[in-house]
Structures are given as C-alpha cells and as structure tokens.
Write an enzyme that holds these catalytic residues in place. Sequence first.
Site, PDB file in Angstrom:
ATOM      1  N   ARG A  88      -0.013 -14.619   4.346  1.00 57.93           N
ATOM      2  CA  ARG A  88      -0.776 -14.011   5.455  1.00 57.93           C
ATOM      3  C   ARG A  88      -0.022 -14.161   6.774  1.00 57.93           C
ATOM      4  O   ARG A  88      -0.019 -13.260   7.601  1.00 57.93           O
ATOM      5  CB  ARG A  88      -2.158 -14.671   5.586  1.00 57.93           C
ATOM      6  CG  ARG A  88      -3.106 -14.370   4.443  1.00 57.93           C
ATOM      7  CD  ARG A  88      -3.715 -13.002   4.508  1.00 57.93           C
ATOM      8  NE  ARG A  88      -4.769 -12.884   5.486  1.00 57.93           N
ATOM      9  CZ  ARG A  88      -5.671 -11.904   5.494  1.00 57.93           C
ATOM     10  NH1 ARG A  88      -5.647 -10.956   4.559  1.00 57.93           N
ATOM     11  NH2 ARG A  88      -6.587 -11.841   6.421  1.00 57.93           N
ATOM     12  N   ARG A 121       3.676  -6.503   9.464  1.00 59.01           N
ATOM     13  CA  ARG A 121       2.856  -5.459  10.100  1.00 59.01           C
ATOM     14  C   ARG A 121       3.268  -5.252  11.562  1.00 59.01           C
ATOM     15  O   ARG A 121       3.283  -4.134  12.062  1.00 59.01           O
ATOM     16  CB  ARG A 121       1.380  -5.839  10.009  1.00 59.01           C
ATOM     17  CG  ARG A 121       0.793  -5.658   8.595  1.00 59.01           C
ATOM     18  CD  ARG A 121      -0.541  -6.364   8.479  1.00 59.01           C
ATOM     19  NE  ARG A 121      -1.295  -6.047   7.279  1.00 59.01           N
ATOM     20  CZ  ARG A 121      -2.417  -6.663   6.929  1.00 59.01           C
ATOM     21  NH1 ARG A 121      -2.899  -7.645   7.670  1.00 59.01           N
ATOM     22  NH2 ARG A 121      -3.054  -6.312   5.829  1.00 59.01           N
ATOM     23  N   ASN A 170      -1.577  -0.305   7.299  1.00 58.95           N
ATOM     24  CA  ASN A 170      -0.882  -1.542   7.677  1.00 58.95           C
ATOM     25  C   ASN A 170      -0.010  -2.106   6.552  1.00 58.95           C
ATOM     26  O   ASN A 170       0.235  -3.302   6.493  1.00 58.95           O
ATOM     27  CB  ASN A 170      -1.899  -2.581   8.185  1.00 58.95           C
ATOM     28  CG  ASN A 170      -3.004  -2.833   7.180  1.00 58.95           C
ATOM     29  OD1 ASN A 170      -2.923  -2.397   6.032  1.00 58.95           O
ATOM     30  ND2 ASN A 170      -4.028  -3.559   7.591  1.00 58.95           N
ATOM     31  N   HIS A 176      -1.786  -5.335   1.468  1.00 58.26           N
ATOM     32  CA  HIS A 176      -2.967  -6.181   1.285  1.00 58.26           C
ATOM     33  C   HIS A 176      -2.469  -7.540   0.847  1.00 58.26           C
ATOM     34  O   HIS A 176      -1.588  -7.635  -0.013  1.00 58.26           O
ATOM     35  CB  HIS A 176      -3.909  -5.634   0.208  1.00 58.26           C
ATOM     36  CG  HIS A 176      -4.884  -6.689  -0.232  1.00 58.26           C
ATOM     37  ND1 HIS A 176      -5.998  -7.015   0.513  1.00 58.26           N
ATOM     38  CD2 HIS A 176      -4.849  -7.576  -1.264  1.00 58.26           C
ATOM     39  CE1 HIS A 176      -6.621  -8.034  -0.074  1.00 58.26           C
ATOM     40  NE2 HIS A 176      -5.951  -8.391  -1.153  1.00 58.26           N
ATOM     41  N   LYS A 197       0.845  -1.200   0.000  1.00 54.15           N
ATOM     42  CA  LYS A 197       0.000   0.000   0.000  1.00 54.15           C
ATOM     43  C   LYS A 197       0.885   1.258   0.000  1.00 54.15           C
ATOM     44  O   LYS A 197       2.100   1.172   0.256  1.00 54.15           O
ATOM     45  CB  LYS A 197      -0.919  -0.048   1.225  1.00 54.15           C
ATOM     46  CG  LYS A 197      -1.944  -1.206   1.177  1.00 54.15           C
ATOM     47  CD  LYS A 197      -2.732  -1.310   2.485  1.00 54.15           C
ATOM     48  CE  LYS A 197      -3.812  -2.371   2.437  1.00 54.15           C
ATOM     49  NZ  LYS A 197      -4.500  -2.545   3.754  1.00 54.15           N
ATOM     50  N   THR A 243      -4.412  -7.938  10.823  1.00 51.30           N
ATOM     51  CA  THR A 243      -4.836  -6.665  10.232  1.00 51.30           C
ATOM     52  C   THR A 243      -4.419  -5.440  11.059  1.00 51.30           C
ATOM     53  O   THR A 243      -3.992  -4.434  10.507  1.00 51.30           O
ATOM     54  CB  THR A 243      -6.374  -6.662  10.064  1.00 51.30           C
ATOM     55  OG1 THR A 243      -6.740  -7.830   9.320  1.00 51.30           O
ATOM     56  CG2 THR A 243      -6.859  -5.433   9.334  1.00 51.30           C
TER      57      THR A 243
END
Length: 201
Positions: free
Chosen positions: A119, A136, A156, A159, A14, A125
């Site tokens: 992930r 993160r 964060n 994606h 991001k 998240t």
Amino acid sequence: MTHLKHEKTLVLIKPDGVQRSLIGEIINRYERAGLKLVGLKILVPTSDMVDRHYSLDPSWKQSVGEKAIASYEKRGMEPPSRDPIKLGDRVLDGLKKYLVCGPVIAMVWQGAHAVEVVRKITGGTEPRTSDVGTIRGDFVLDSYQMADTDGRAVRNLIHASGSVQEATQEIPLWFNENEILSYRLVQEQILYDVNIDGILE
Ligand code: GDP
Ligand code: MG
C-alpha cells in the site's frame, strides 16, 4: 503464530495499467522492495467477480460512500446523494465497467508486512494527491473531480488489499491454492535469516 515473512497480499494491475504498458514497471516497484511474487495470472474479470471482490467487506460500500461525500464537500459541491450506500453503489457501478474492459494482472506478493508495504509503494487512492514516489503518484493524474464529472471510477492503475484480513479474503477469490507457490528466494537469507555467516569465502 506464522512468521511475518509469510504475510501475503493481493495486487491487481487494473486495465489502465496494462494498456499503458506499466506491467513491468509496477512489478519492479514491489520486487525491488524485497517482496516475493508467489502468484501471477492475466485475465479479463467478469462484472460478477468485481461485485464479489468489493462485497467481501460488508462495510466497504459505506466507507467508500462516506469518503466520496467528503470529497464533494471538500470541493464545495453538493454530493448527488447524502446516503453513503447510494454513493458506494455508484462507485461500484463504475468499477464494474472499468475493471472488465480488458485484461488485468492478478498477483500475490509475499513478505514481511506485505500488505502495508505494498500500500505504501502503491500510494493513496486519488492519484492527484498520492505522494510523489508512489506508483499512483508517479504515473497517474486522475482525480475524484475528473471521475465524478464523467461519472466513472477513479483510474489509479492498481488494486492492493487494504488490510491483512482483506488480503485473506481476496486472495482465494482470485487464486486457487495450487496457484500460489511456496519457494525460497536467495535474497531471503539477507532479509530474514537470523544467522548471516557463510557469505565470505
Ligand atoms: P483503494 O483501496 O485505494 O483502491 O480504494 P477504495 O477501496 O476506497 O476504492 C476502490 C476503488 O474505487 C478505487 O481504487 C478507485 O478506483 C474507486 N474509487 C474510490 N473512491 C472513489 C470515489 O470517491 N469516486 C470515484 N469515482 N471512484 C472512486
Ligand atoms: Mg480498497
């Protein structure tokens, strides 16, 4: 059935990840796990792209809204609405401002359990509670509390597709078929081949 080593997942760095000069660091995290980069581009997404991306799963708005309500309650606060769809809309509005503010890196990573592994490496998240050692958790300090106070999306860095089905829908939204390459990495012999003789000279 296709071999698991062909599983693919979509990752977006991001705008905050690009602005914080973390592109190389983030790519390194996935690369060193043994995943293979098969698609890569830099672009500034449009608001319409962001809308389409988060509308691929019709239940996303409801589930993100439910999660947002729960996070208000956990902090002992009354959510601005009890309607999950309304809260989901607020998150989506925030994402439409956040993701279009500058360049993002879009990537397709391939490898066994690519969706799950990405992930895991990316982390949960909310950076405030993401595990240490995840991207993160290591590089961000944002929280639902901060984001809600300022009326914006949680920043964060990344994606990453949440499931194989999500990945299957998201990849064609960001990449044409001819932008995803099929090639073999030398390390795949040690990762996947049944026979690993022929190493000693
Ligand atoms: P992800 O799959 O981990 O990215 O999380 P989701 O799909 O649930 O949400 C998409 C994105 O919306 C997240 O990465 C955050 O940037 C943002 N977001 C999610 N939940 C919330 C929330 O409760 N409040 C705010 N402000 N932003 C959120
Ligand atoms: Mg998601």
